[in-house]
Design a protein around this motif. Sequence first.
Motif, PDB file in Angstrom:
ATOM      1  N   GLU A 116      15.933   7.075   7.207  1.00 27.12           N
ATOM      2  CA  GLU A 116      16.499   7.105   8.559  1.00 27.12           C
ATOM      3  C   GLU A 116      17.792   6.302   8.658  1.00 27.12           C
ATOM      4  N   GLY A 117      18.182   5.662   7.548  1.00 31.03           N
ATOM      5  CA  GLY A 117      19.440   4.916   7.536  1.00 31.03           C
ATOM      6  C   GLY A 117      19.358   3.511   8.091  1.00 31.03           C
ATOM      7  N   VAL A 118      18.154   2.993   8.264  1.00 27.40           N
ATOM      8  CA  VAL A 118      18.004   1.625   8.767  1.00 27.40           C
ATOM      9  C   VAL A 118      18.612   0.633   7.780  1.00 27.40           C
ATOM     10  N   ALA A 119      18.447   0.917   6.508  1.00 25.05           N
ATOM     11  CA  ALA A 119      19.017   0.091   5.443  1.00 25.05           C
ATOM     12  C   ALA A 119      19.196   0.974   4.217  1.00 25.05           C
ATOM     13  N   ASP A 120      19.916   0.454   3.238  1.00 28.15           N
ATOM     14  CA  ASP A 120      20.250   1.249   2.059  1.00 28.15           C
ATOM     15  C   ASP A 120      19.157   1.313   1.000  1.00 28.15           C
ATOM     16  N   SER A 121      18.200   0.398   1.072  1.00 27.31           N
ATOM     17  CA  SER A 121      17.156   0.357   0.041  1.00 27.31           C
ATOM     18  C   SER A 121      15.889  -0.267   0.613  1.00 27.31           C
ATOM     19  N   ARG A 122      14.809  -0.149  -0.144  1.00 27.94           N
ATOM     20  CA  ARG A 122      13.568  -0.793   0.263  1.00 27.94           C
ATOM     21  C   ARG A 122      13.771  -2.294   0.404  1.00 27.94           C
ATOM     22  N   SER A 123      14.451  -2.885  -0.575  1.00 28.81           N
ATOM     23  CA  SER A 123      14.695  -4.334  -0.534  1.00 28.81           C
ATOM     24  C   SER A 123      15.472  -4.725   0.708  1.00 28.81           C
ATOM     25  N   ALA A 124      16.463  -3.928   1.064  1.00 24.93           N
ATOM     26  CA  ALA A 124      17.270  -4.228   2.251  1.00 24.93           C
ATOM     27  C   ALA A 124      16.428  -4.124   3.514  1.00 24.93           C
ATOM     28  N   VAL A 125      15.518  -3.163   3.559  1.00 26.12           N
ATOM     29  CA  VAL A 125      14.620  -3.037   4.721  1.00 26.12           C
ATOM     30  C   VAL A 125      13.742  -4.276   4.816  1.00 26.12           C
ATOM     31  N   ILE A 126      13.206  -4.721   3.696  1.00 30.08           N
ATOM     32  CA  ILE A 126      12.340  -5.902   3.690  1.00 30.08           C
ATOM     33  C   ILE A 126      13.127  -7.135   4.126  1.00 30.08           C
ATOM     34  N   ARG A 127      14.344  -7.307   3.608  1.00 29.80           N
ATOM     35  CA  ARG A 127      15.170  -8.451   4.018  1.00 29.80           C
ATOM     36  C   ARG A 127      15.475  -8.392   5.512  1.00 29.80           C
ATOM     37  N   LEU A 128      15.800  -7.204   6.001  1.00 31.91           N
ATOM     38  CA  LEU A 128      16.068  -7.028   7.432  1.00 31.91           C
ATOM     39  C   LEU A 128      14.840  -7.397   8.257  1.00 31.91           C
ATOM     40  N   GLY A 129      13.683  -6.936   7.810  1.00 30.15           N
ATOM     41  CA  GLY A 129      12.442  -7.271   8.499  1.00 30.15           C
ATOM     42  C   GLY A 129      12.179  -8.769   8.512  1.00 30.15           C
ATOM     43  N   LEU A 130      12.471  -9.438   7.411  1.00 31.34           N
ATOM     44  CA  LEU A 130      12.290 -10.888   7.340  1.00 31.34           C
ATOM     45  C   LEU A 130      13.191 -11.591   8.346  1.00 31.34           C
ATOM     46  N   HIS A 131      14.447 -11.163   8.411  1.00 33.89           N
ATOM     47  CA  HIS A 131      15.383 -11.779   9.359  1.00 33.89           C
ATOM     48  C   HIS A 131      14.955 -11.523  10.802  1.00 33.89           C
ATOM     49  N   THR A 133       0.849  -1.184   0.000  1.00 34.27           N
ATOM     50  CA  THR A 133       0.000   0.000   0.000  1.00 34.27           C
ATOM     51  C   THR A 133       0.892   1.243   0.000  1.00 34.27           C
ATOM     52  N   ASP A 134       0.284   2.384  -0.270  1.00 32.19           N
ATOM     53  CA  ASP A 134       1.040   3.640  -0.211  1.00 32.19           C
ATOM     54  C   ASP A 134       1.620   3.864   1.182  1.00 32.19           C
ATOM     55  N   GLU A 135       0.848   3.505   2.197  1.00 33.28           N
ATOM     56  CA  GLU A 135       1.313   3.658   3.581  1.00 33.28           C
ATOM     57  C   GLU A 135       2.528   2.771   3.860  1.00 33.28           C
ATOM     58  N   GLU A 136       2.485   1.539   3.365  1.00 33.85           N
ATOM     59  CA  GLU A 136       3.613   0.627   3.567  1.00 33.85           C
ATOM     60  C   GLU A 136       4.864   1.117   2.827  1.00 33.85           C
ATOM     61  N   LEU A 137       4.669   1.629   1.617  1.00 32.12           N
ATOM     62  CA  LEU A 137       5.803   2.185   0.870  1.00 32.12           C
ATOM     63  C   LEU A 137       6.388   3.386   1.602  1.00 32.12           C
ATOM     64  N   ALA A 138       5.510   4.204   2.175  1.00 30.77           N
ATOM     65  CA  ALA A 138       5.988   5.361   2.944  1.00 30.77           C
ATOM     66  C   ALA A 138       6.809   4.894   4.147  1.00 30.77           C
ATOM     67  N   MET A 139       6.374   3.814   4.805  1.00 31.19           N
ATOM     68  CA  MET A 139       7.147   3.270   5.934  1.00 31.19           C
ATOM     69  C   MET A 139       8.509   2.784   5.455  1.00 31.19           C
ATOM     70  N   LEU A 140       8.530   2.068   4.325  1.00 26.18           N
ATOM     71  CA  LEU A 140       9.802   1.601   3.771  1.00 26.18           C
ATOM     72  C   LEU A 140      10.730   2.776   3.482  1.00 26.18           C
ATOM     73  N   ASP A 141      10.191   3.777   2.818  1.00 24.53           N
ATOM     74  CA  ASP A 141      10.998   4.949   2.469  1.00 24.53           C
ATOM     75  C   ASP A 141      11.505   5.674   3.714  1.00 24.53           C
ATOM     76  N   ARG A 142      10.656   5.772   4.724  1.00 17.53           N
ATOM     77  CA  ARG A 142      11.058   6.426   5.971  1.00 17.53           C
ATOM     78  C   ARG A 142      12.231   5.675   6.607  1.00 17.53           C
ATOM     79  N   LEU A 143      12.150   4.349   6.619  1.00 21.43           N
ATOM     80  CA  LEU A 143      13.232   3.552   7.193  1.00 21.43           C
ATOM     81  C   LEU A 143      14.525   3.698   6.395  1.00 21.43           C
ATOM     82  N   VAL A 144      14.399   3.769   5.086  1.00 24.82           N
ATOM     83  CA  VAL A 144      15.593   3.989   4.252  1.00 24.82           C
ATOM     84  C   VAL A 144      16.163   5.367   4.548  1.00 24.82           C
TER      85      VAL A 144
END
Length: 83
Positions: free
Chosen positions: A23-38, A10-21
Amino acid sequence: MTTPVPTRFTDEELAMLDRLVNEGVADSRSAVIRLGLHELAESVQRARVGAIIAESYSQHPQTREDDELAMANAIAMTEAEPW
């Protein structure tokens, strides 16, 4: 090697991904998703281990002797420290 996995957000979920990127949590949306999976996999594993430990204690509750032995070991380890 990685394999693309088509996923809809959803747009809200994409906004969360972008916010995390951003904020430096990860370098990309994909990296945030992989981190979340782990993180999720680790959380599930910890919950499983916790349930096994709790079940073990319910099947074999600690006794007064166990408590006394644990306290004696704790005292011995503390006294052995070179404070």
